[in-house]
Design an enzyme around this catalytic site. Structure first.
Site, PDB file in Angstrom:
ATOM      1  N   PRO A   2       0.827  -1.214   0.000  1.00 13.75           N
ATOM      2  CA  PRO A   2       0.000   0.000   0.000  1.00 13.75           C
ATOM      3  C   PRO A   2       0.862   1.266   0.000  1.00 13.75           C
ATOM      4  O   PRO A   2       1.826   1.361   0.751  1.00 13.75           O
ATOM      5  CB  PRO A   2      -0.792  -0.105   1.305  1.00 13.75           C
ATOM      6  N   GLU A   3       0.510   2.191  -0.870  1.00 16.75           N
ATOM      7  CA  GLU A   3       1.199   3.484  -0.918  1.00 16.75           C
ATOM      8  C   GLU A   3       0.210   4.561  -0.474  1.00 16.75           C
ATOM      9  O   GLU A   3      -0.905   4.247  -0.051  1.00 16.75           O
ATOM     10  CB  GLU A   3       1.714   3.738  -2.338  1.00 16.75           C
ATOM     11  N   ARG A 113       2.264 -11.455   5.985  1.00 17.88           N
ATOM     12  CA  ARG A 113       3.738 -11.463   6.002  1.00 17.88           C
ATOM     13  C   ARG A 113       4.316 -10.728   7.211  1.00 17.88           C
ATOM     14  O   ARG A 113       5.511 -10.784   7.449  1.00 17.88           O
ATOM     15  CB  ARG A 113       4.264 -10.861   4.692  1.00 17.88           C
ATOM     16  N   ARG A 156      21.923  15.587  -6.063  1.00 13.80           N
ATOM     17  CA  ARG A 156      21.795  14.133  -5.882  1.00 13.80           C
ATOM     18  C   ARG A 156      22.208  13.398  -7.150  1.00 13.80           C
ATOM     19  O   ARG A 156      21.713  13.688  -8.233  1.00 13.80           O
ATOM     20  CB  ARG A 156      20.352  13.754  -5.545  1.00 13.80           C
TER      21      ARG A 156
END
Ligand SMILES: [Zn+2]
Length: 281
Positions: A2-3, A113, A156
Site C-alpha cells: 500500500p502506498e 507477512r 543528488r
C-alpha cells in the site's frame, strides 16, 4: 504494498468506524508483527473515545481523548477489515490486531507477512516519532511544490526514480506511483535527480499530485463496494499507464510498440522500474 492513496482510503474508511467511538477492547492475537506490539496500548486506549485519525506518508495515526494514540503501518501485505457490529466475526487467519469499538464495528488488521506494525504514540510526541520526524513533505499538501522538490534533489547523483522513493524527499510514494508520476511527467527514470531542471521539477510535481489524486478517486469509488462486502481495505484496482505493463502500450499510447517494444522494465536499487522508452527516452 500500500502506498499513499491506498493508505488514505483506509484512513477514510476507518473514520466512521472509529472516530467519535470508544475503544471497548484492543486485542492482540500475537506478541509481534515486524516489531513487538506495544504492551501498554490496550489499557491506555480502553474506554477512551477516538477523537481523530490522520495520515502521514504511508502511516495512519489515531488519537484518543486522553492523548494516547497509535501509529499503524500496513507494511507489504497488511490490510484492514471492518466488520459491522451485528455481523458474524470472520476470524480469518493472520488477523493479528482487533479494535473492538463500543456500539460499533470491529476493526481488524490482517497481515500474512507481518511486515506491518502498530506502535503506541501520544498526540503530544508524535512529531518526534522516528519514522515521522525525518519524513519529507506531504505531496498533496501546501508544503510541497516544484521549488521544494528542486532543493530536496539538488546535487543528488542517484536516479530520480530512487530519489522519489526516499521518504525524506517526499512522503508516501512507493514503486507504483513513482513509475506512474515519472511517466506522466515524461521523465526518464534513469536521469540523475540533481540534473532535473526547473521545468522538469514543475512537471514532476504536478504529475505526482495528479497521479495520487486520480488513484485516491479510484479508491474512493471502490470504497462504496466495501460497505457491502467483507473486502480487505488497503488494495484497490486502478489502471496504470506503465506499472506492470511490460511490452504493452503505455497509457494513452500513440507509440509504435512494434518499434519501441512497448513498456520496458529495468531494475533500479533492487526494485522494478517500468517506463515508456518513447515518451521517457
Ligand atoms: Zn508509450
Amino acid at each position: 504494498m500500500p502506498e499513499l492513496p491506498e493508505v488514505e482510503i483506509v484512513k477514510r474508511a476507518l473514520e466512521p468506524a472509529m472516530v467519535g467511538r470508544r475503544v471497548k477492547r484492543l486485542v492482540f492475537n500475537r506478541a509481534d508483527l515486524r516489531f513487538p506490539l506495544p504492551e501498554g496500548l490496550p489499557l491506555a486506549l480502553q474506554g477512551q473515545r477516538i477523537e481523530r485519525l490522520l495520515r502521514r506518508g504511508k502511516y495512519i495515526l489515531g488519537f484518543a481523548e486522553n492523548g494516547a494514540g497509535f501509529v499503524l503501518h500496513l507494511g507489504m501485505s497488511g490490510a484492514v477489515r471492518i466488520e459491522p457490529p451485528a455481523g458474524t466475526s470472520l476470524h480469518e487467519k493472520h488477523d493479528h490486531v482487533e479494535f473492538h469499538m463500543d456500539e460499533g464495528p470491529r476493526v481488524v488488521l490482517n497481515d500474512p507477512r507481518r511486515f506491518g506494525f502498530l506502535d503506541a504514540v501520544g498526540r503530544e510526541d508524535c512529531q518526534d516519532y522516528p519514522a515521522l520526524a525525518a519524513m519529507g513533505p506531504e505531496p498533496l499538501g501546501n508544503d510541497f511544490n516544484a521549488e521544494i522538490l528542486a532543493v530536496a534533489i539538488k546535487g543528488r547523483k542517484t536516479p530520480i526514480k530512487s530519489a522519489l522513493l526516499d521518504q525524506r524527499i517526499v512522503a508516501g510514494l512507493g514503486n507504483i506511483y513513482v513509475c506512474e508520476a515519472l511517466y506522466r511527467a515524461a521523465i526518464d527514470p534513469r536521469r540523475r535527480a540533481g540534473d532535473l531542471n526547473a521545468k522538469e521539477c514543475t512537471a514532476l510535481c504536478m504529475s505526482i499530485r495528479s497521479v495520487l489524486r486520480d488513484a485516491i478517486e479510484a479508491g474512493g469509488s471502490s470504497l462504496k463496494d466495501y460497505k457491502h462486502t467483507d473486502g480487505q481495505l488497503g488494495y484497490f484496482q486502478h489502471h496504470f499507464a506503465v506499472y506492470d505493463r511490460v511490452g504493452q502500450g503505455c497509457g494513452a499510447c500513440e507509440c509504435d510498440i512494434v518499434e519501441t517494444g512497448g513498456v520496458q522494465r529495468i531494475v533500479q536499487a533492487g526494485r522494478s522500474t517500468f517506463f515508456c522508452p518513447e515518451k521517457q527516452g
